[in-house]
Scaffold this active site. Sequence first.
Site, PDB file in Angstrom:
ATOM      1  CG  HIS A 391       6.967  -0.138   4.518  1.00  0.00           C
ATOM      2  ND1 HIS A 391       6.562  -1.040   3.555  1.00  0.00           N
ATOM      3  CD2 HIS A 391       5.913   0.708   4.710  1.00  0.00           C
ATOM      4  CE1 HIS A 391       5.330  -0.749   3.165  1.00  0.00           C
ATOM      5  NE2 HIS A 391       4.913   0.290   3.853  1.00  0.00           N
ATOM      6  CB  VAL A 419       6.972   4.412   7.493  1.00  0.00           C
ATOM      7  CG1 VAL A 419       6.402   4.092   8.871  1.00  0.00           C
ATOM      8  CG2 VAL A 419       8.029   3.395   7.101  1.00  0.00           C
TER       9      VAL A 419
END
Length: 526
Positions: A391, A419
């Site tokens: 990400h 995350v």
Amino acid sequence: MSTAMSTEGTSASWLRGDTRKKPTAFLLRALLFICVAFRVAAALIRVLYHVAAGSVLGVARVLFAAANERCLRGMDRAALGCGGFLAGAMANSWRVLMQGLASLMFLCARADEYVRQPPSPLVLTAHDKPAAHPQQVHISTVGRDKMRISWVTDDRSTPSVVEYGESRGNYTASATGDHATYKYFFYESGAIHHVTIGPLAPGTTYHYRCGKAGDELTLRTPPASLPVELVVIGDLGQTRWTASTLAHIGGADYDMLLLPGDLSYADTQQPLWDSFGRLVQPLASARPWMVTEGNHEAEALPVVGFAPFVAYNARWRMPHEESGSASNLYYSFDAAGGAAHVVMLGSYAEFEEGSAQRAWLERDLAGVDRRRTPWLLVLLHAPWYNTNQAHQGEGEAMRAAMESLLYEARVDVVFSGHVHAYERFTRVYDNEADGRGPMYITIGDGGNREGLALKFLDYHKSAHLSVFQEASFGHGRLRLVDETSAVWTWHRNDDEYATVRDEVWLESLASPKLSMAAVGRQDEEL
């Protein structure tokens, strides 16, 4: 009688291998053949391990990821009652395969190295009570002295009423609310009830019953002053690691739970929202759960007319109106009698200059008196600072639009998820260490179905700001001790124990005693 005979005949034909009468048998055999092939591959890898142990772990992880995707798909269908025998057989085969590959990964790792936990199968919680029986009960704070009780009943005519009192079975007060349903393709939810009770005394245990039916439940209101203990978890899901995280949280007392997005991982499979609500009920019905949305809550299908966040907004109503917000996707509330102000931002609501969320945030922060409110916390889903490979850059636009507001307000800590790992940064502003900026913590490791984000980037531009990283499942606790000091601990899921792996003391940025020396102590790990 004729139906039973017909069913029995069909099953017998399938068992005899008559694929003309049961076409899906061919597909099942093909899938089972693939499963056997994977098992053979796993056995070959075990042999290769003795020859080239250094490279096997990576190969095993690749195979594991490929197998796990199909495993989860099959298990979803089987557990939700879709696909019948075919889905059940697929789920069982892939489950065995996944367990074998997970064991292989553990064998290949060095004995003295902590093994990053693999993804885990779903834990789907069934409902076996009468239709009028309350389920999926969770509570949230509303204003200074009220609590919202939310629950679901399959019987859509059940009254939206809560009876409560300070003694078991002795309900001295009651309140009524509202309920609604929503539809998503062929799914129609049960009645989703919301009732606000109060005024309630702080730090007090109440016993309550929903809908004049079902079991008596117990809640405790948060304290009206410091100290207060906040549990923080992100990207929770409903796997075996989720169950482990919840067990560890329930093993020690706390006052409130904060969740920065990604709750059920339903991802359009609406029965998973129901299962998630039942899984978390033992904790969520006893202490307030304050949540904000993640990307997995969106479930938008614009082509067929499904707006985003329909299920999330219907099921997890937060006190946005009480905080002056026009959206359930962002709001704020006070804790510990106003000693802490918590801002829940929406990573998936408009946040640019001129947006409703930014205008609301400016007003909200302007209304915080730091002389009365020494602690200012922010939660959002997509992290603004992140050295994990996963990400990358997804929170950058929001950071650019809003970071200065948080810095000027002297926000103490910013929590995020998204995350699937744990990471703590020093105090930061605009990509530089700054003793007057917030501490940034990513805690997207609650137990989600997608597994961990294993790779951190040593060469990342923010690497020098990151002081602790670990890709493991777990949860965090922030204890606001008094007006100047707080302690943050991160608890890794390690088998049946919640192992403290990171601990740091913080000093409030509102403290008149704050000095650069005190700021420097923030990163001292105990």
